[in-house]
Design a protein around this motif. Sequence first.
Motif, PDB file in Angstrom:
ATOM      1  N   PRO A   1       0.810  -1.228   0.000  1.00  0.00           N
ATOM      2  CA  PRO A   1       0.000   0.000   0.000  1.00  0.00           C
ATOM      3  C   PRO A   1       0.842   1.277   0.000  1.00  0.00           C
ATOM      4  O   PRO A   1       0.438   2.284  -0.598  1.00  0.00           O
ATOM      5  CB  PRO A   1      -0.810  -0.119   1.296  1.00  0.00           C
ATOM      6  CG  PRO A   1      -0.902  -1.596   1.538  1.00  0.00           C
ATOM      7  CD  PRO A   1       0.418  -2.145   1.083  1.00  0.00           C
ATOM      8  N   ALA A   2       2.007   1.251   0.659  1.00  0.00           N
ATOM      9  CA  ALA A   2       2.882   2.424   0.644  1.00  0.00           C
ATOM     10  C   ALA A   2       3.346   2.725  -0.775  1.00  0.00           C
ATOM     11  O   ALA A   2       3.388   3.886  -1.204  1.00  0.00           O
ATOM     12  CB  ALA A   2       4.092   2.185   1.550  1.00  0.00           C
ATOM     13  N   THR A   3       3.670   1.681  -1.528  1.00  0.00           N
ATOM     14  CA  THR A   3       4.101   1.867  -2.909  1.00  0.00           C
ATOM     15  C   THR A   3       2.990   2.462  -3.754  1.00  0.00           C
ATOM     16  O   THR A   3       3.216   3.377  -4.561  1.00  0.00           O
ATOM     17  CB  THR A   3       4.553   0.517  -3.506  1.00  0.00           C
ATOM     18  OG1 THR A   3       5.660   0.012  -2.741  1.00  0.00           O
ATOM     19  CG2 THR A   3       4.983   0.678  -4.953  1.00  0.00           C
ATOM     20  N   PHE A   4       1.769   1.974  -3.582  1.00  0.00           N
ATOM     21  CA  PHE A   4       0.648   2.503  -4.369  1.00  0.00           C
ATOM     22  C   PHE A   4       0.382   3.974  -4.046  1.00  0.00           C
ATOM     23  O   PHE A   4       0.052   4.767  -4.932  1.00  0.00           O
ATOM     24  CB  PHE A   4      -0.612   1.671  -4.123  1.00  0.00           C
ATOM     25  CG  PHE A   4      -0.500   0.253  -4.588  1.00  0.00           C
ATOM     26  CD1 PHE A   4       0.181  -0.056  -5.752  1.00  0.00           C
ATOM     27  CD2 PHE A   4      -1.055  -0.779  -3.862  1.00  0.00           C
ATOM     28  CE1 PHE A   4       0.304  -1.369  -6.191  1.00  0.00           C
ATOM     29  CE2 PHE A   4      -0.940  -2.093  -4.286  1.00  0.00           C
ATOM     30  CZ  PHE A   4      -0.266  -2.388  -5.457  1.00  0.00           C
ATOM     31  N   LEU A   5       0.511   4.343  -2.765  1.00  0.00           N
ATOM     32  CA  LEU A   5       0.314   5.745  -2.395  1.00  0.00           C
ATOM     33  C   LEU A   5       1.378   6.627  -3.032  1.00  0.00           C
ATOM     34  O   LEU A   5       1.071   7.706  -3.566  1.00  0.00           O
ATOM     35  CB  LEU A   5       0.351   5.887  -0.868  1.00  0.00           C
ATOM     36  CG  LEU A   5       0.241   7.328  -0.337  1.00  0.00           C
ATOM     37  CD1 LEU A   5      -1.061   7.977  -0.781  1.00  0.00           C
ATOM     38  CD2 LEU A   5       0.366   7.361   1.176  1.00  0.00           C
TER      39      LEU A   5
END
Length: 486
Positions: free
Chosen positions: A297-301
């Motif tokens: 999720p950090a990468t997608f953000l």
Amino acid sequence: MTAATGQRAAGLDERAKGRAFAVSIAVAVLTILDLSKVNVGLPSIQKALHTGPTELQIIVAGYALAFGLALVPGGRLGDVLSRKTMFLIGLAVFTLFSLLCALAPTAGILLAARFLQGVGAGLQMPQVLGLAQELYQGERRARALGVYGASVGLGTALGPTIGGALILLGGPVDGWRFIFWMNVPLGLVLLVLAARVLPGKHATSEGKSLDPIGVGLLGLTVVAFMLPFVLTTGQGHDAPARWFSLVAAAGLLAGFLAWERRYAARGRTPAVDVGLFGRASYRNGLIVATFWFAAGPATFLLNTLLLQEGLGLEPVFAGMVTIPFALASAASSYAAGRLVNRYGRALVVVGLVVAAVGFGLSLTAAVLAPPALVPWLMAAGLLVAGAGGGSVVSPNQTLTLSEVPVAEGGVAGSVAQVGQRVGTAIGVAGASAVFFTVLNADAAGSKLGDYHLATLGGGGLAILILLVALGFALADLGRRRKQGTS
């Protein structure tokens, strides 16, 4: 509770089981979508409601905090009382507060509604894994968990695309409201279907108690641990005193463990069987999942921030970059559900390696490629990452729960998901803090080059987190091979 009622799940035919599982998966996807689809709406929310960086962070991470907070009580109540009842209550709460989010006239009301929406998600999600264990056994359970993993992967990765499309449909001012409006009719339809097809109360809960003190202590521990990460923005507005909350979390955790041991010694059933963590399969799977959900999720953000704020892409186009990840993840997750009993932890190790390579390729494209090619090359890298990621979530879920008794399935699954939500909060906070710290280090922070450097910092942290997961998976693989298991 009659014996006939208690055996309803076992007595269902295959078609009835399929319908029940399909509805539970649909609800799981609906709630997981809200972990990522809201990200693309943050710029619109900021303009419409005049929110600051802390409020925006809480809108994203506050949902994960409430989600994690409600998981163990939800799993406990589902195991002891009725999974169907808790499923319906959780879905109703989620739908009601999705409506309030959509109608919110102020940032304060949106924050409160968003938190309560997360509580609803946390109450119903443990029932999905509990039902999977209740409905299926052996190879069929592994396949069911493969479907679950594929669905979660799709929901997480397609969230930005769906959110972007809804913003395009609703317009730049109020399009973010459509992100929440979407949940209302879908939630109502699924409530009706769930009431009709889910099996009723099961017989595995005889003699169990709720252990409200244990549940309360664990809830306070989760809040105290996640709170400083939820309040971390990296934009110079964060109070250093927030980190003292981790000291309180350590004390609360010690108190929780002591209480659970004492509760069990009195012959009663604790909220969480501490012995679960003595099972290496459960403990190691929990750690791997926590770090995976910190990185993904950090990468997608970060991708959303770079593509929307740095490159100026419309939300719908920025979200579409994750579609290859979603499709590859769903396909590999479904296949991995069929292969996990043969290859075991080795499948997770390979998946993590491939995912790390894919995220690395995507990050390289984000930083070095010409602006016109960045979205396309990032999507290609995410295709590789998705192929690996599908071989992580689904098999790891199966391995984590492989030695857990069905009667404890709801709580065991909910504790595992607490780890996932904690990982998400920490990963998002850490990566976004690095991103904004680098971006704001230069007064000319609007330059594309600064966005590239900020993405490199945040994305590099996410990949390091992923490599930590790989280290634990390798250690577990070595342990299993020494024991002669997969």
